[in-house]
Design an enzyme around this catalytic site. Structure first.
Site, PDB file in Angstrom:
ATOM      1  N   LYS A 145      31.619  19.105   0.401  1.00  0.00           N
ATOM      2  CA  LYS A 145      31.975  19.992   1.682  1.00  0.00           C
ATOM      3  C   LYS A 145      31.814  18.779   2.918  1.00  0.00           C
ATOM      4  O   LYS A 145      30.878  18.307   3.139  1.00  0.00           O
ATOM      5  CB  LYS A 145      31.114  21.091   1.819  1.00  0.00           C
ATOM      6  CG  LYS A 145      31.562  22.140   2.924  1.00  0.00           C
ATOM      7  CD  LYS A 145      30.360  23.407   2.770  1.00  0.00           C
ATOM      8  CE  LYS A 145      31.073  24.559   3.383  1.00  0.00           C
ATOM      9  NZ  LYS A 145      29.939  25.392   3.542  1.00  0.00           N
TER      10      LYS A 145
HETATM   11  C1  E4P Z   1      31.165  28.299   4.887  1.00  0.00           C
HETATM   12  O1  E4P Z   1      31.483  27.637   3.866  1.00  0.00           O
HETATM   13  C2  E4P Z   1      30.150  28.504   5.837  1.00  0.00           C
HETATM   14  O2  E4P Z   1      28.953  27.998   4.978  1.00  0.00           O
HETATM   15  C3  E4P Z   1      29.739  29.782   6.368  1.00  0.00           C
HETATM   16  O3  E4P Z   1      30.580  30.782   5.922  1.00  0.00           O
HETATM   17  C4  E4P Z   1      29.444  29.767   7.887  1.00  0.00           C
HETATM   18  O4  E4P Z   1      29.224  31.194   8.135  1.00  0.00           O
HETATM   19  P1  E4P Z   1      28.359  31.682   9.646  1.00  0.00           P
HETATM   20  O5  E4P Z   1      29.320  31.480  10.617  1.00  0.00           O
HETATM   21  O6  E4P Z   1      27.833  32.992   9.263  1.00  0.00           O
HETATM   22  O7  E4P Z   1      27.200  30.525   9.596  1.00  0.00           O
END
Ligand code: E4P
Length: 215
Positions: free
Chosen positions: A83
Site C-alpha cells: 500500500k
Molecule cells: C483504506 O485502505 C484505509 O485504511 C481506510 O479505509 C481509511 O479509513 P478512515 O478514513 O476511516 O481512516
C-alpha cells in the site's frame, strides 16, 4: 463485489472469515497502532488466516525507501499488496514495484485524476477515501463514480477499492455503482447483518414454536 475488512484486529478478521465475508484485508499505520502490538506480530497473525489480498502500508516518503520497504513487505506472503500513498514519490515507487510484478494499492486517493495516475503507473488497486471526503462536504461517492467511468473508458485493469467507509449506505451505494471492492470496518459489516424486522420476526417465530405440541 469483494468485501475487505479495514482492520488490524485478528478477532474481527476471524469473525468475518467465519461469516464468509472476508475476501481480503486492508491495514494502515493508524489501524496497526490501535492493536498495541508490534507491526510484525499483527502482520503475522493476519497472514496466518487470510488467503485473499492483504494490504500493508509503507511509511517511507521517498520512492527509494518505499521500494525497499515494499519489497520487504511483499516477501512476507504471496497475497501481500503493497500500500503506497498517492504522492509523486509514491507513483514512482508504484511504477517500479508493479513493473517487478508486485501488487500495489495506491492509497489516500481523493480525486479522479489521482486515480488515473495510479492506474497508469500500474497500480493493481486504487483506494478512494469516500468518508473523509464526505467529512469535508464533498460527495465521496461521486468520486467513485468518476473513477469507475474513467477506468471503464480505457479498460484499465486496476480495481477500485471503496475506502474510508463509515456506514452501510456507503456499501449499498458502492454496490449500486458496481465498485470492484469495498473495504469496511468490522462494525459496518455487523450493522449490515441486522434489521429490526428480522429480530421481531424471529422472536415471534420462537414464541409461536413454544405453543406447538412436541408430540
Ligand atoms: C483504506 O485502505 C484505509 O485504511 C481506510 O479505509 C481509511 O479509513 P478512515 O478514513 O476511516 O481512516
Amino acid at each position: 463485489m469483494k468485501f475487505f475488512l479495514d482492520t488490524g484486529n485478528i478477532d474481527e478478521i476471524r469473525e468475518g472469515l467465519e461469516m464468509g465475508m472476508v475476501d481480503g484485508v486492508t491495514t494502515n499505520p493508524t489501524l496497526i497502532a490501535k492493536e498495541k502490538k508490534s507491526f510484525d506480530s499483527v502482520v503475522e497473525e493476519i497472514l496466518a488466516v487470510v488467503e485473499g489480498p492483504v494490504s500493508l502500508e509503507v511509511v517511507s516518503e521517498t520512492a527509494e525507501g518505499m521500494v525497499e520497504e515494499g519489497k520487504k513487505l511483499a516477501s512476507r506472503g504471496a497475497n501481500v499488496v503493497v500500500k503506497i500513498p498517492m504522492t509523486t514519490e509514491g507513483l514512482k515507487a508504484t511504477k517500479i514495484l508493479s513493473g517487478e510484478g508486485m501488487a500495489v494499492n495506491q492509497t489516500l486517493v481523493f480525486s479522479p485524476l489521482q486515480a488515473l495516475l495510479a492506474a497508469k503507473a500500474g497500480a493493481a488497486y486504487v483506494s478512494p477515501f469516500i468518508g473523509r471526503l464526505d467529512d469535508v462536504s464533498h460527495d465521496g461517492m461521486e468520486l467513485v463514480e468518476q473513477v469507475l467511468a474513467i477506468f471503464d473508458n480505457y479498460a484499465f485493469e486496476c480495481e477500485v477499492i471503496v475506502a474510508s467507509v463509515r456506514h452501510p449506505m456507503h456499501v449499498l451505494n458502492a454496490a449500486l455503482l458496481g465498485a470492484d471492492v469495498i473495504t469496511m470496518p468490522f462494525g459496518v459489516l455487523s450493522q449490515m447483518t441486522r434489521h429490526p424486522l428480522t429480530d421481531v420476526g424471529l422472536q415471534k417465530f420462537l414464541a409461536d414454536w413454544k405453543k406447538v405440541p412436541k408430540r
